[in-house]
Motif scaffolding. Structure first.
Motif, short mmCIF file in Angstrom:
data_model
loop_
_atom_site.label_atom_id
_atom_site.label_comp_id
_atom_site.label_asym_id
_atom_site.label_seq_id
_atom_site.Cartn_x
_atom_site.Cartn_y
_atom_site.Cartn_z
N ASP A 6 36.71 -12.71 -27.01
CA ASP A 6 37.08 -13.38 -25.98
C ASP A 6 37.19 -13.61 -24.39
OD1 ASP A 6 38.98 -13.16 -25.68
OD2 ASP A 6 40.44 -14.67 -26.89
N LYS A 7 37.59 -12.08 -23.95
CA LYS A 7 36.83 -11.97 -22.55
C LYS A 7 36.12 -11.27 -21.78
CE LYS A 7 42.27 -11.16 -22.98
NZ LYS A 7 41.81 -11.53 -24.19
N MET A 41 24.52 -13.79 -25.99
CA MET A 41 23.61 -15.41 -25.99
C MET A 41 22.03 -14.70 -26.50
SD MET A 41 21.77 -17.74 -23.18
CE MET A 41 23.58 -18.85 -23.53
N THR A 47 42.85 -20.76 -25.72
CA THR A 47 41.47 -20.30 -25.67
C THR A 47 41.73 -19.74 -24.44
OG1 THR A 47 40.41 -22.21 -25.05
CG2 THR A 47 40.64 -21.52 -27.41
N ARG A 57 28.78 -11.78 -21.49
CA ARG A 57 27.75 -13.03 -22.12
C ARG A 57 26.52 -12.66 -22.07
NH1 ARG A 57 28.66 -15.95 -17.95
NH2 ARG A 57 30.36 -14.87 -16.80
N SER A 93 30.20 -20.61 -15.83
CA SER A 93 30.40 -19.69 -17.02
C SER A 93 30.92 -19.99 -17.89
CB SER A 93 31.51 -18.38 -16.20
OG SER A 93 31.18 -17.77 -15.02
N THR A 140 38.88 -30.04 -32.28
CA THR A 140 40.05 -30.25 -31.52
C THR A 140 41.06 -28.30 -30.95
OG1 THR A 140 42.61 -30.51 -32.59
CG2 THR A 140 41.03 -30.14 -33.75
N MET A 141 41.77 -28.03 -31.10
CA MET A 141 41.99 -26.68 -30.42
C MET A 141 43.14 -25.79 -31.40
SD MET A 141 40.41 -25.16 -28.02
CE MET A 141 39.46 -25.20 -26.79
N PRO A 142 43.58 -24.65 -31.94
CA PRO A 142 44.45 -24.25 -32.51
C PRO A 142 45.93 -24.86 -32.04
CG PRO A 142 42.90 -22.48 -31.68
CD PRO A 142 42.22 -23.89 -30.96
N PHE A 150 30.36 -10.86 -17.22
CA PHE A 150 28.80 -11.38 -16.75
C PHE A 150 27.20 -11.09 -17.81
CE2 PHE A 150 24.54 -11.62 -14.96
CZ PHE A 150 24.07 -13.20 -15.42
N CYS A 156 27.65 -21.10 -19.46
CA CYS A 156 26.54 -19.88 -19.39
C CYS A 156 25.77 -20.43 -18.53
CB CYS A 156 26.20 -20.51 -20.94
SG CYS A 156 27.02 -19.02 -21.88
N PRO A 195 31.57 -22.85 -28.02
CA PRO A 195 30.63 -21.76 -26.14
C PRO A 195 30.98 -20.20 -26.28
CG PRO A 195 32.40 -24.00 -25.54
CD PRO A 195 32.18 -23.29 -27.67
N LEU A 196 29.11 -19.46 -25.51
CA LEU A 196 29.46 -18.91 -26.03
C LEU A 196 29.90 -17.98 -24.89
CD1 LEU A 196 25.62 -18.75 -27.34
CD2 LEU A 196 26.95 -18.12 -28.71
N SER A 197 30.00 -18.40 -24.25
CA SER A 197 30.64 -17.82 -22.68
C SER A 197 32.16 -17.16 -22.92
CB SER A 197 31.32 -18.99 -21.65
OG SER A 197 31.47 -19.69 -22.36
N TYR A 198 32.58 -17.33 -24.02
CA TYR A 198 34.31 -16.79 -24.78
C TYR A 198 34.20 -16.43 -26.03
CZ TYR A 198 36.48 -21.66 -25.81
OH TYR A 198 36.67 -22.62 -26.74
N PRO A 254 41.51 -17.09 -30.00
CA PRO A 254 41.47 -18.93 -30.50
C PRO A 254 40.16 -20.03 -29.78
CG PRO A 254 42.76 -18.04 -28.33
CD PRO A 254 42.51 -16.49 -29.32
N ARG A 255 39.84 -19.96 -30.49
CA ARG A 255 38.05 -21.67 -30.70
C ARG A 255 38.45 -22.70 -30.49
NH1 ARG A 255 33.67 -20.34 -32.57
NH2 ARG A 255 33.63 -22.36 -32.71
N PRO A 256 37.92 -23.43 -30.43
CA PRO A 256 37.93 -24.90 -30.86
C PRO A 256 37.65 -25.22 -32.29
CG PRO A 256 36.17 -24.61 -28.88
CD PRO A 256 36.78 -23.24 -29.13
#
Lengths: 514, 514
Positions: free
Chosen positions: B204-205, B215, A479, B211, A488, A271-273, B208, A491, B191-194, B268-270
Motif C-alpha cells: 500500500d506504499k 495501473m 489507510t 503506481r 497521487s 466506509t473504513m476498517p 510513482f 492517480c 484507488p489504485l494509488s494505494y 487497510p482499504r475502503p
C-alpha cells in the motif's frame, strides 16, 4: 422473530462480553466532549465506561450549559472560554423558525451568514481555550503526568484532537459531525453521485440536476473548511504542535471512529476498517411509566396515544401553529401527550395533556403509542427506530430535515414543513400515519434490523475503546490514503504519463506512415 | 516479471456468543462451492452450519477432486462437467516451478497464455454445467420446490450467483477471489494509488513508478474480465435470465460478503457495509500432538522446532533445492519436521523428520515451534498469524507471493524467491528468523490483534448467514453505486456542466470588457 427475544439477546450479549473479553482495569481516559445535545450521548457512554472501572477526566467550559463541574462519574477540568453564546444562539433559532414558517429566502440568506459566524465564533472560542491550556505549564504538566491511555472526544468542535496530538495520545472519536460537516467525508471515499451532502436534502438516489445541487452543496463545505473553520486550527497547530498540523489530518489520525449512525438509519456508503457504527447505542428497553401517566395512556383504549415534542431548542412554537395543531388533536379519538413550552393553546382538547417534560424513551416503547410527532433530532429518530414508532416530522434546525428524510425514504415517517403546517395538512398527516399500516410495518422492520446486530452498539463502543487501550492505538486500521497529495491519490500523475505515452506512440505511428 | 505475480491476480484454484444469538432452525441452504483448497475452508463453515441445525445441499462435479458425493453434512447434487483438468493443471504447475527456479521469461510468457487458457476452460466448463441445470426441467423444478433460504457460494468461479439469480434467492458469498481478481475491486472504491492489485507484488506504499505498474496490472484484470471471463457469463445470462445480466452485477447484488481476510493480514482499504471480515475463521486452538511426534518435538529442548511444508500442490521440489535445504537443516541445533514428497534428499540430517502429512495447526500452536517454512497459501499464513509463528516463505503459485508480502511488510516473515534458494541464502534466512527477535515479536503482535475481535470470525460468519435468512436478504446494506453508469458515478457529467458554465461565464465577461 419476536422483538423481546432480540432484546434478551442484547442483554445476554452484554453479560457474555463482560465475561470473555480481556478487561482494561484502571483505564485512564481524558474526555473532551461537546456541550448541549451531544453531551447527552457522551454521558451515556461515560456511565458505561465508569461502570466498567475506567477513570474519567472531563474537560468542560466554566459556563457550560449541560456539563456539571462535579459528578460521581468523572473529575473535571474547567476552562474559561469567555462569554457564552446562548443569547445569540436563541435569537438565531427564533429567526430560523420565522424563516421556515414564512419561507423567507432573504432571511434564510441572512441566517446562513449568521450560521457561519456562529460556527466561526465557536471554533474561535474553543481553540482559544485550548491554547490557554498549552500556555499554562502547570496544566500541561498535570495532563502529561496523568498518563492518560487515550483521548475520547466528540470532534464536532475539534480542540480535543489537537490536545491529543499535543499529548501524543491515541484518539477515539464519538462522532457524527466534524467541523466541516459529516465525518465520513474526510474519512472514506464519498462519491457525490450517490452520497448526499448533509443539508442538501437529497437522498442516495439523485438525478442529474440533484447531483449538480449536491456538488454545489459540497463546495459550501469546502469553503467552510478552507476559510471559516480551518484557519483556527492551523494557527493553533502552527504555534503548539511540532511540524504543524491541520484539523482534517488530525481527524484522519484518529484510531477508532465510533460513528453515531448505522445503515438501517443512513444510506449505505463506503466506509473504513476503523469505523464502528454505534447508532442507537443510547437506546434502552422502556421502563414502566409513572402511575398517573400510565393511567392516562391506558385511558386511550384501543385508539392509543400520540406523543409530540419538538426538542429542547424550541422555546415557543408560533402561536398560530400551536393553535392549529391543538385543534387537530382535539378532534382525534387518541390521547395526546405534548411536550410544549410557551402559551397554552386556546384550542386545546380534553384528550391532550400538556407537559414540560416526558419520559420519551419509555413512552416510545409503550405498546399504546401510535405516532411520534417530532422535530427529527438524532436521538429522537434513533429512539423511534429502536422502538418502532412511525414519525410525523416537523424539521426545524440543523440535521433534522436530513434525519427525517431517512425515515421518509423508507416509508417509516413523513415530513411536514413548518411553512405548510395548518389544520388541514396536520390532520391529513397524522391520520395517514395512524391509519396507513405501511408506516408502522416499515419502521418496525427497521427496528428489527437495527436490533439484530452481532453485538449491542454500546458493547461495541466499549470494546473498541478498551481495544485501543490494550494495543495503545490501532494504526494498522488506518489507510495510506491520507498521506498522499490529491494528484497521487487520484492517480492523475500516472494517467497523464500513460496518456502522454499513448499520444507519443500514436503520433510516431502516424509520422512513420506519412 | 515472474509469473506467480501475474497468477496471484487470479487464484483460480482454488464461543459462547453464538450459543445465545437467535437461531434459524431448519434453515435450508444451497451451497455452490469451489473445489480444491477453497473447499477446505467452505467445509469448515458447513460443519458449523450443520451443527447449528441447518440443512445443506452441495452442488459438485462428478469428477470432483475434494468434494465427496456422500457426506453426513449435506446431500449433494452432482453435475457432469466433462473432462477434468488435473493433468493439464499438474503440467502447468511443474512448468511454473521450473520458470520460477530458472527465472525463464520466455517460459513465463507461455505460462501466462496457458493460465488464461486454463481460466477460460474452467469458466467454460462450469457455465456449461449450469446451463445443463437450466435445460433440465426436472432439476430446476426440484431446486425451486426445495425452497432454499439462500445460496452460499464461493464466487472464484461464478455459476453459483447465476443460479441464485435464476432461483431468485438471497446470496451470501464466502469470498476472497472472483473471476476477475480480488473481490473488493468490484465492491468498494479501490484507488489504485494505494491499493495494490493482487499479482503486482506491490504494497500500500507505492512510489510513482510502482503506481504506474499497479495501473498496468489493473488493465490485465480488466482485459481478463472483458475478454476471457465475462463473455461466458453474459452468454449464460442472455439465454436463461430474464433481462440478461453479467457476472459483475450479479456479484454486486450479493447480500453479504463473508470476506476471507482481515486488516491484521491485509492492508487497510475502503470497504462496504455488507462486507464481514472472517479471515482466519478456520483457525482453532492447537490440539495435543500424537505421542511420537510430541516426543520428537520435546527432544529438541531449548532449541525448538522448525516445520516446513510447501503445500498440497507441489509434487516434488527440484532435487538440487531439496538437497540444499536438507543440508542446511542438518547443520542446525533445532529439530525439523518437513512435509516432503518425492525423493529423499541425500543430505538429510538426523535432526530432520520427513513426513507425508503433519498436523500443521497443532504444530503451529505448539510452544516448541520456532519457524514455519511455507509456500504462503492463505490457510497456512492465517494459521501462522493465529498461532504467532514467523514465516520463511518460498512462494510458488497464485496469491502466495502477495500473502507472504503482507507478513514481510509487517516484519513478521521473510520471502525467499525459489530462484534464489541455495544453501547460503536458506541458512541466512532461517537463522535470521530464528535469532532476530523482531520477527517473533511482530507476528505475535499480529496474533494478539487478530484474536482480539468483538466476536470470533466463525461466529460472525454464521450470524450473518442466519441474518440473511431471518430478513430474507440484506438489500439495505447495498449502495446505489452499482446501478449507475460510470460517467454518473464519477460525476463526469456534472463536472462537464459546471466547467461549461464557468467557461461561458468567463468568455462572456471577457466579451463584455472588450
Amino acid at each position: 422473530m419476536p422483538l423481546h427475544r432480540v432484546c434478551g439477546v442484547f442483554a445476554f450479549l452484554s453479560l457474555c462480553l463482560i465475561s470473555i473479553t480481556p478487561h482494561c482495569h484502571g483505564g485512564n481516559i481524558l474526555v473532551f466532549p461537546i456541550d448541549g445535545s451531544h453531551w447527552i450521548n457522551m454521558k451515556v457512554l461515560l456511565e458505561e465506561l465508569h461502570a466498567r472501572g475506567h477513570s474519567l477526566t472531563v474537560i468542560r467550559a466554566s459556563n457550560s450549559w449541560y456539563i456539571p463541574e462535579k459528578s460521581p462519574l468523572y473529575t473535571s477540568i474547567t476552562l474559561e472560554i469567555g462569554v457564552g453564546m446562548e443569547d445569540f444562539f436563541d435569537v438565531f433559532l427564533q429567526e430560523q423558525m420565522k424563516a421556515l414558517r414564512e419561507e423567507d429566502s432573504l432571511l434564510t440568506l441572512k441566517l446562513t451568514k449568521d450560521f457561519l459566524f456562529m460556527i466561526s465564533e465557536a471554533h474561535s472560542l474553543w481553540t482559544g481555550a485550548v491554547s490557554k491550556i498549552f500556555e499554562d505549564h502547570n496544566m500541561t504538566k498535570t495532563l502529561t503526568d496523568s498518563q492518560y491511555d487515550l483521548v475520547l472526544t466528540d470532534p464536532a468542535i475539534g480542540p480535543g484532537v489537537v490536545l491529543a496530538k499535543y499529548l501524543k495520545l491515541p484518539v477515539v472519536l464519538n462522532v457524527r459531525w466534524i467541523p466541516s460537516g459529516e465525518g465520513h467525508f474526510v474519512l472514506a471515499p464519498s462519491p457525490l453521485s450517490y452520497i448526499p451532502v448533509p443539508g442538501s436534502g437529497l437522498t442516495d438516489k439523485m438525478n442529474f440536476i440533484q447531483r449538480v445541487k449536491n456538488m454545489l452543496f459540497y463546495s459550501i463545505i469546502l469553503f467552510q473548511q478552507k476559510f471559516v473553520v480551518g484557519p483556527y486550527y492551523e494557527a493553533l497547530c502552527d504555534k503548539y504542535i511540532e511540524g504543524g498540523c491541520d484539523i482534517i489530518t488530525l481527524l484522519q489520525e484518529a484510531d477508532i471512529w465510533l460513528f453515531r449512525s448505522d445503515f438501517v438509519f443512513d444510506f449505505p456508503r463506503p466506509t473504513m476498517p476503523n469505523v464502528v457504527y454505534i447508532g442507537g447505542f443510547q437506546c434502552k428497553p422502556a421502563q414502566p411509566l409513572p402511575a398517573d401517566l400510565e393511567d392516562f395512556v391506558q385511558s386511550a383504549g384501543e385508539h392509543g396515544v400520540i406523543i409530540m415534542t419538538l426538542g429542547t431548542l424550541v422555546n415557543a412554537l408560533p402561536k398560530d401553529v400551536a393553535d392549529e395543531i391543538a385543534s387537530v388533536f382535539a378532534k382525534l379519538p387518541q390521547k395526546v401527550i405534548w411536550r410544549h413550552k410557551g402559551e397554552r393553546p386556546s384550542t386545546l382538547g380534553n384528550n391532550t395533556l400538556i407537559v414540560d417534560w416526558m419520559p420519551q424513551k419509555d413512552l416510545l416503547g409503550h405498546p399504546q403509542t401510535r405516532v411520534f410527532v417530532a422535530h427529527g433530532g438524532t436521538n429522537g429518530v434513533q429512539e423511534a427506530i429502536y422502538h418502532g414508532v412511525p414519525v410525523l416530522g416537523i424539521p426545524l434546525f440543523f440535521d433534522q430535515y436530513d434525519n427525517l428524510l431517512r425515515l421518509q425514504e423508507r416509508g417509516a415517517g413523513k415530513i411536514l414543513q413548518l411553512a405548510d403546517v395548518n389544520g388541514k395538512t396536520f390532520e391529513e398527516g397524522i391520520k395517514e400515519l395512524l391509519h396507513q399500516d405501511s408506516y408502522r410495518e416499515n419502521i418496525q422492520r427497521m427496528s428489527r434490523l437495527h436490533r439484530d446486530q452481532p453485538m449491542a452498539p454500546m458493547d461495541q463502543a466499549v470494546f473498541w475503546i478498551e481495544y485501543v487501550m490494550r494495543h495503545k492505538g490501532a494504526p494498522h486500521l488506518r489507510t495510506e490514503a491520507y498521506k498522499m497529495p490529491w494528484y497521487s491519490y487520484y492517480c492523475v500523475d500516472v494517467l497523464l504519463l500513460l496518456l502522454t505515452a499513448v499520444t507519443v506512440l500514436l503520433m510516431s505511428t502516424v509520422a512513420v506512415f506519412r
